[in-house]
Scaffold this motif. Structure first.
Motif, mmCIF file in Angstrom:
data_model
loop_
_atom_site.group_PDB
_atom_site.id
_atom_site.type_symbol
_atom_site.label_atom_id
_atom_site.label_comp_id
_atom_site.label_asym_id
_atom_site.label_seq_id
_atom_site.Cartn_x
_atom_site.Cartn_y
_atom_site.Cartn_z
ATOM 1 N N PHE A 209 0.829 -1.204 0.000
ATOM 2 C CA PHE A 209 0.000 0.000 0.000
ATOM 3 C C PHE A 209 0.861 1.251 0.000
ATOM 4 O O PHE A 209 1.943 1.277 0.562
ATOM 5 C CB PHE A 209 -0.936 -0.011 1.217
ATOM 6 N N ASP A 210 0.323 2.296 -0.642
ATOM 7 C CA ASP A 210 1.065 3.550 -0.771
ATOM 8 C C ASP A 210 0.830 4.516 0.383
ATOM 9 O O ASP A 210 1.575 5.473 0.517
ATOM 10 C CB ASP A 210 0.686 4.248 -2.078
ATOM 11 N N ALA B 245 -5.086 4.084 1.157
ATOM 12 C CA ALA B 245 -5.133 2.755 0.538
ATOM 13 C C ALA B 245 -5.353 1.676 1.590
ATOM 14 O O ALA B 245 -6.105 0.718 1.371
ATOM 15 C CB ALA B 245 -3.849 2.485 -0.237
ATOM 16 N N GLN C 153 -9.007 1.746 2.593
ATOM 17 C CA GLN C 153 -9.832 1.075 1.584
ATOM 18 C C GLN C 153 -9.736 -0.440 1.710
ATOM 19 O O GLN C 153 -10.735 -1.150 1.560
ATOM 20 C CB GLN C 153 -9.431 1.515 0.186
#
Length: 66
Positions: A25-26, A30, A33
């Motif tokens: 994940f960035d 993210a 989500q």
């Protein structure tokens, strides 16, 4: 806040940190989500703290290959 609610929030944050440390994940958005996709309906509320979001984002960055 009820003790059970606090325990659920702690579990959700722990899961967020686990996801962040995978390197997939960035950033905090993210991860949020991904938590919602896993069924954590209250992910946004649990991660509303700027401190928590920053910690998650830092873990995401640290887990990325350099």
């Amino acid at each position: 806040m009820m003790h059970g609610d606090n325990a659920r929030l702690q579990a959700l944050r722990a899961r967020a940190y686990q996801l962040a440390e995978t390197g997939r994940f960035d950033g905090a958005h993210a991860v949020e989500q991904a938590l919602v996709a896993e069924g954590w309906a209250n992910a946004a509320a649990a991660l509303q703290s700027g401190y928590t979001r920053k910690a998650i984002s830092e873990r995401c960055l640290a887990a990325k290959p350099h």
